[in-house]
Design a protein around this motif. Structure first.
Motif, PDB file in Angstrom:
ATOM      1  N   ALA A 294       0.827  -1.205   0.000  1.00 14.41           N
ATOM      2  CA  ALA A 294       0.000   0.000   0.000  1.00 14.41           C
ATOM      3  C   ALA A 294       0.864   1.259   0.000  1.00 14.41           C
ATOM      4  N   LEU A 295       1.938   1.251   0.778  1.00 14.57           N
ATOM      5  CA  LEU A 295       2.834   2.403   0.830  1.00 14.57           C
ATOM      6  C   LEU A 295       3.484   2.665  -0.523  1.00 14.57           C
ATOM      7  N   SER A 296       3.776   1.593  -1.268  1.00 12.77           N
ATOM      8  CA  SER A 296       4.397   1.786  -2.584  1.00 12.77           C
ATOM      9  C   SER A 296       3.473   2.559  -3.520  1.00 12.77           C
ATOM     10  N   VAL A 297       2.170   2.323  -3.392  1.00 13.61           N
ATOM     11  CA  VAL A 297       1.206   3.056  -4.221  1.00 13.61           C
ATOM     12  C   VAL A 297       1.136   4.514  -3.779  1.00 13.61           C
ATOM     13  N   VAL A 298       1.104   4.740  -2.465  1.00  9.06           N
ATOM     14  CA  VAL A 298       1.060   6.112  -1.944  1.00  9.06           C
ATOM     15  C   VAL A 298       2.301   6.881  -2.369  1.00  9.06           C
ATOM     16  N   LEU A 299       3.474   6.276  -2.219  1.00 10.96           N
ATOM     17  CA  LEU A 299       4.725   6.939  -2.599  1.00 10.96           C
ATOM     18  C   LEU A 299       4.763   7.232  -4.095  1.00 10.96           C
ATOM     19  N   GLN A 300       4.274   6.269  -4.894  1.00  5.43           N
ATOM     20  CA  GLN A 300       4.248   6.485  -6.344  1.00  5.43           C
ATOM     21  C   GLN A 300       3.423   7.727  -6.697  1.00  5.43           C
ATOM     22  N   ILE A 301       2.272   7.863  -6.061  1.00  7.43           N
ATOM     23  CA  ILE A 301       1.389   8.998  -6.336  1.00  7.43           C
ATOM     24  C   ILE A 301       2.024  10.306  -5.873  1.00  7.43           C
ATOM     25  N   VAL A 302       2.563  10.303  -4.643  1.00  4.32           N
ATOM     26  CA  VAL A 302       3.154  11.520  -4.075  1.00  4.32           C
ATOM     27  C   VAL A 302       4.335  11.989  -4.907  1.00  4.32           C
ATOM     28  N   VAL A 303       5.234  11.062  -5.241  1.00  6.74           N
ATOM     29  CA  VAL A 303       6.426  11.429  -6.000  1.00  6.74           C
ATOM     30  C   VAL A 303       6.052  11.911  -7.404  1.00  6.74           C
ATOM     31  N   PHE A 304       5.113  11.232  -8.036  1.00  7.24           N
ATOM     32  CA  PHE A 304       4.739  11.620  -9.398  1.00  7.24           C
ATOM     33  C   PHE A 304       4.073  12.999  -9.422  1.00  7.24           C
ATOM     34  N   ALA A 315       3.247   0.662  -9.839  1.00  7.12           N
ATOM     35  CA  ALA A 315       2.808   0.362  -8.479  1.00  7.12           C
ATOM     36  C   ALA A 315       1.470  -0.380  -8.535  1.00  7.12           C
ATOM     37  N   PRO A 316       1.188  -1.258  -7.558  1.00  9.44           N
ATOM     38  CA  PRO A 316       2.035  -1.640  -6.424  1.00  9.44           C
ATOM     39  C   PRO A 316       3.343  -2.290  -6.869  1.00  9.44           C
ATOM     40  N   PHE A 317       4.343  -2.232  -5.985  1.00  9.41           N
ATOM     41  CA  PHE A 317       5.692  -2.430  -6.464  1.00  9.41           C
ATOM     42  C   PHE A 317       6.082  -3.877  -6.759  1.00  9.41           C
ATOM     43  N   HIS A 318       5.180  -4.856  -6.574  1.00 11.54           N
ATOM     44  CA  HIS A 318       5.521  -6.185  -7.100  1.00 11.54           C
ATOM     45  C   HIS A 318       5.573  -6.149  -8.630  1.00 11.54           C
ATOM     46  N   HIS A 319       4.783  -5.252  -9.240  1.00 12.75           N
ATOM     47  CA  HIS A 319       4.850  -5.097 -10.699  1.00 12.75           C
ATOM     48  C   HIS A 319       6.140  -4.393 -11.136  1.00 12.75           C
ATOM     49  N   HIS A 320       6.732  -3.596 -10.250  1.00 17.48           N
ATOM     50  CA  HIS A 320       8.005  -2.943 -10.561  1.00 17.48           C
ATOM     51  C   HIS A 320       9.070  -3.993 -10.865  1.00 17.48           C
ATOM     52  N   PHE A 321       9.132  -5.025 -10.041  1.00 18.41           N
ATOM     53  CA  PHE A 321      10.149  -6.060 -10.240  1.00 18.41           C
ATOM     54  C   PHE A 321       9.842  -6.917 -11.467  1.00 18.41           C
ATOM     55  N   GLU A 322       8.558  -7.118 -11.718  1.00 19.00           N
ATOM     56  CA  GLU A 322       8.177  -7.882 -12.903  1.00 19.00           C
ATOM     57  C   GLU A 322       8.586  -7.136 -14.174  1.00 19.00           C
ATOM     58  N   LEU A 323       8.356  -5.826 -14.193  1.00 18.85           N
ATOM     59  CA  LEU A 323       8.746  -5.025 -15.354  1.00 18.85           C
ATOM     60  C   LEU A 323      10.270  -4.877 -15.448  1.00 18.85           C
ATOM     61  N   ALA A 324      10.969  -5.122 -14.331  1.00 21.29           N
ATOM     62  CA  ALA A 324      12.435  -5.085 -14.348  1.00 21.29           C
ATOM     63  C   ALA A 324      13.032  -6.378 -14.897  1.00 21.29           C
ATOM     64  N   GLY A 325      12.170  -7.355 -15.191  1.00 15.03           N
ATOM     65  CA  GLY A 325      12.651  -8.583 -15.800  1.00 15.03           C
ATOM     66  C   GLY A 325      12.570  -9.817 -14.931  1.00 15.03           C
ATOM     67  N   TRP A 326      12.114  -9.677 -13.681  1.00 12.34           N
ATOM     68  CA  TRP A 326      11.973 -10.848 -12.826  1.00 12.34           C
ATOM     69  C   TRP A 326      10.792 -11.690 -13.312  1.00 12.34           C
ATOM     70  N   ALA A 327      10.948 -13.003 -13.255  1.00  9.34           N
ATOM     71  CA  ALA A 327       9.829 -13.890 -13.561  1.00  9.34           C
ATOM     72  C   ALA A 327       8.761 -13.742 -12.481  1.00  9.34           C
ATOM     73  N   GLU A 328       7.509 -13.927 -12.873  1.00  4.18           N
ATOM     74  CA  GLU A 328       6.424 -13.763 -11.905  1.00  4.18           C
ATOM     75  C   GLU A 328       6.599 -14.677 -10.696  1.00  4.18           C
ATOM     76  N   THR A 329       6.969 -15.931 -10.939  1.00  2.00           N
ATOM     77  CA  THR A 329       7.146 -16.857  -9.816  1.00  2.00           C
ATOM     78  C   THR A 329       8.276 -16.420  -8.895  1.00  2.00           C
ATOM     79  N   THR A 330       9.314 -15.800  -9.452  1.00  4.78           N
ATOM     80  CA  THR A 330      10.419 -15.302  -8.632  1.00  4.78           C
ATOM     81  C   THR A 330       9.936 -14.188  -7.714  1.00  4.78           C
ATOM     82  N   VAL A 331       9.153 -13.272  -8.273  1.00  2.00           N
ATOM     83  CA  VAL A 331       8.605 -12.182  -7.469  1.00  2.00           C
ATOM     84  C   VAL A 331       7.731 -12.744  -6.350  1.00  2.00           C
ATOM     85  N   ILE A 332       6.857 -13.678  -6.692  1.00  3.93           N
ATOM     86  CA  ILE A 332       5.924 -14.240  -5.709  1.00  3.93           C
ATOM     87  C   ILE A 332       6.677 -14.913  -4.566  1.00  3.93           C
ATOM     88  N   ILE A 333       7.631 -15.780  -4.899  1.00 10.32           N
ATOM     89  CA  ILE A 333       8.353 -16.521  -3.860  1.00 10.32           C
ATOM     90  C   ILE A 333       9.152 -15.585  -2.971  1.00 10.32           C
TER      91      ILE A 333
END
Length: 360
Positions: A294-304, A315-333
Motif C-alpha cells: 500500500a505504501l508503494s502506491v502512496v509513494l508512487q502517487i506523491v512522488v509523481f 505500483a504496487p511495487f511487485h509489478h516494478h520487479f516484474e517489469l524489471a525482468g523478474w519472472a512472476e514466480t520469482t517475485v511471488i516466492i
C-alpha cells in the motif's frame, strides 16, 4: 487444541475439493477475470481465468468452524468468533457483487467507489457496534475501546463512537493494502496464510495465559484480557487452512483467482482478528507485506505529483520487479519470504512482550 485441529482439517479438505468444482462451474458460465490495461502485456494470457474463487475460502472457513462446534462437545460458538466470521462474510459479499458486475459488463471496474465504500461502511459499523456489546462473565467485550499493540494501550482510548470510526478507518486501510497485494498468482493468498498462522499461535497463547482463567495464583502482568481466545484461534485456523487449500489451485499458474470476493474477505479477517485479539498495531508488523504494498502506491502517487517522475516502474511495487525482468514466480516466492519474515518478526515481538512481563 482438538478444536483447532478439527477446524483446520475440515477447512483444508473442503477448500481443496470445492475449489475445482467452482473452477468447472465458473468456466462454463464464462466468469473470467478482466486484466488491467497497464499489465496486459505480461498478464494477457490470464484473461478469462475463472474468478470469485474467494467463495471457496468462505465456504471452507465456515465448514471448518461449524464442524468444530458440531463435533467438539465443550466448544460453543462465541460472540468474538461469530463477529469476525460475520465481518469476513459481509465484506466477501461486497467483493462478490464487485466481481459479478465486472464479469457481466466485461470490464475491470465493478462497483463504483461510492457503493463499495457504503458496503464497507455498513459492515464496519455493524461489527464495531456489536463488538462493544456481549460482555462475558468477567465483563469483557469482544473488542476494546482502547488502541492496542500487543495488549491494550490504556492511555489511548477512543470511546465507543471513536472506536466505530477507528474500525471503519482500519478496515478501509486494510482493504486497500490487501487489494493492492492481490495482483499475482497466489501472492495475497500465501501472505494471508502466514498472517493467519501467526494469529493461530497468538490466540492459542492468549488462551493459555487468559487473565480470567482460574490458575490458583491469580492473574499475572503477562496475562491477556481477551474474550473467547480459543474460538478466535478456531476461526484463524479454519481461515488459514481454507486459504492453503485454495492456494493449491491459485498458485502460479493460477487456475482460479480469488477476486474481490476473496481479497475483501481477507480484509475482514485481518481487521477483525486484530481487534478481537487486542493487537491492532501489531497486525501492521505481522501483515507487513500488505502495508508495504500500500505504501508503494502512496509513494508512487506523491512522488509523481510532486516531480512528474515515477518512483517505481509500476505500483504496487511487485509489478516494478516484474517489469524489471523478474519472472512472476520469482517475485511471488521472494515476496512470500518477505511476508514470512514480517509474520515471524511480529510473532517475536508478541512473545518478547510476554517474556518481559513474566520475568522469564
Amino acid at each position: 487444541m482438538k478444536s483447532i485441529l478439527v477446524a483446520a482439517a475440515v477447512a483444508l479438505v473442503v477448500s481443496i475439493l470445492f475449489t475445482p468444482y467452482l473452477i468447472r462451474i465458473f468456466s462454463k458460465q464464462g466468469f473470467g477475470q478482466e486484466i488491467r490495461e497497464e499489465v496486459q502485456k505480461s498478464h494477457s494470457a490470464k484473461r478469462g481465468t475463472p474468478t470469485m474463487g474467494g467463495m471457496a475460502i468462505l465456504v471452507a472457513m465456515w465448514a471448518g468452524y461449524l464442524a468444530t462446534h458440531l463435533t467438539v462437545a465443550d466448544q460453543a460458538p462465541s460472540a468474538s468468533g461469530l463477529l469476525v466470521l460475520g465481518l469476513t462474510t459481509a465484506l466477501g459479499i461486497v467483493g462478490f457483487l464487485d466481481d459479478f458486475i465486472k464479469i457481466r459488463k466485461q470490464r475491470n471496474l465493478g462497483l463504483n467507489k461510492t457503493a463499495k465504500l457504503v458496503g464497507q461502511l455498513v459492515a464496519s459499523v455493524l461489527f464495531a457496534i456489536l463488538a462493544m456489546q456481549f460482555q462475558d462473565e468477567a465483563g469483557i467485550t469482544p473488542a476494546s475501546e482502547h488502541l492496542s499493540f500487543i495488549r491494550d494501550i490504556t492511555v489511548v482510548s477512543f470511546g465507543v463512537v471513536g472506536f466505530v470510526i477507528f474500525a471503519y478507518i482500519a478496515i478501509s486501510g486494510w482493504s486497500n493494502a490487501v487489494n493492492f497485494t492481490d495482483g499475482m498468482d497466489g501472492l495475497a493468498g500465501g501472505t494471508a496464510a502466514m498472517v493467519l498462522a501467526c494469529y493461530v499461535l497468538i490466540s492459542f497463547w492468549q488462551l493459555r495465559y487468559d487473565c480470567t482463567a482460574p490458575t490458583g495464583g491469580g492473574p499475572t502482568p503477562a496475562c491477556y484480557t481477551v474474550r473467547d481466545p480459543l474460538d478466535i484461534a478456531v476461526v484463524a485456523a479454519a481461515a488459514m487452512a481454507a486459504g492453503i487449500g485454495f492456494l493449491w489451485w491459485n498458485a502460479a499458474p493460477a487456475q482460479i483467482f480469488m477476486g474481490d470476493t476473496g481479497s475483501l474477505a481477507l480484509v475482514g479477517l485481518v481487521a477483525g482478528l486484530s481487534m478481537v485479539t487486542r493487537t491492532e498495531l501489531l497486525m501492521v508488523v505481522v501483515g507487513g507485506l500488505f502495508v508495504v504494498e500500500a505504501l508503494s502506491v502512496v509513494l508512487q502517487i506523491v512522488v509523481f505529483r510532486s516531480t512528474r517522475r515515477r518512483l517505481f516502474r509500476m505500483a504496487p511495487f511487485h509489478h516494478h520487479f516484474e517489469l524489471a525482468g523478474w519472472a512472476e514466480t520469482t517475485v511471488i516466492i521472494r515476496f512470500w519470504i518477505l511476508a514470512g519474515i514480517s509474520a515471524l518478526f511480529g510473532l517475536g515481538l508478541f512473545f518478547a512482550d510476554w517474556l518481559a512481563l513474566s520475568g522469564s
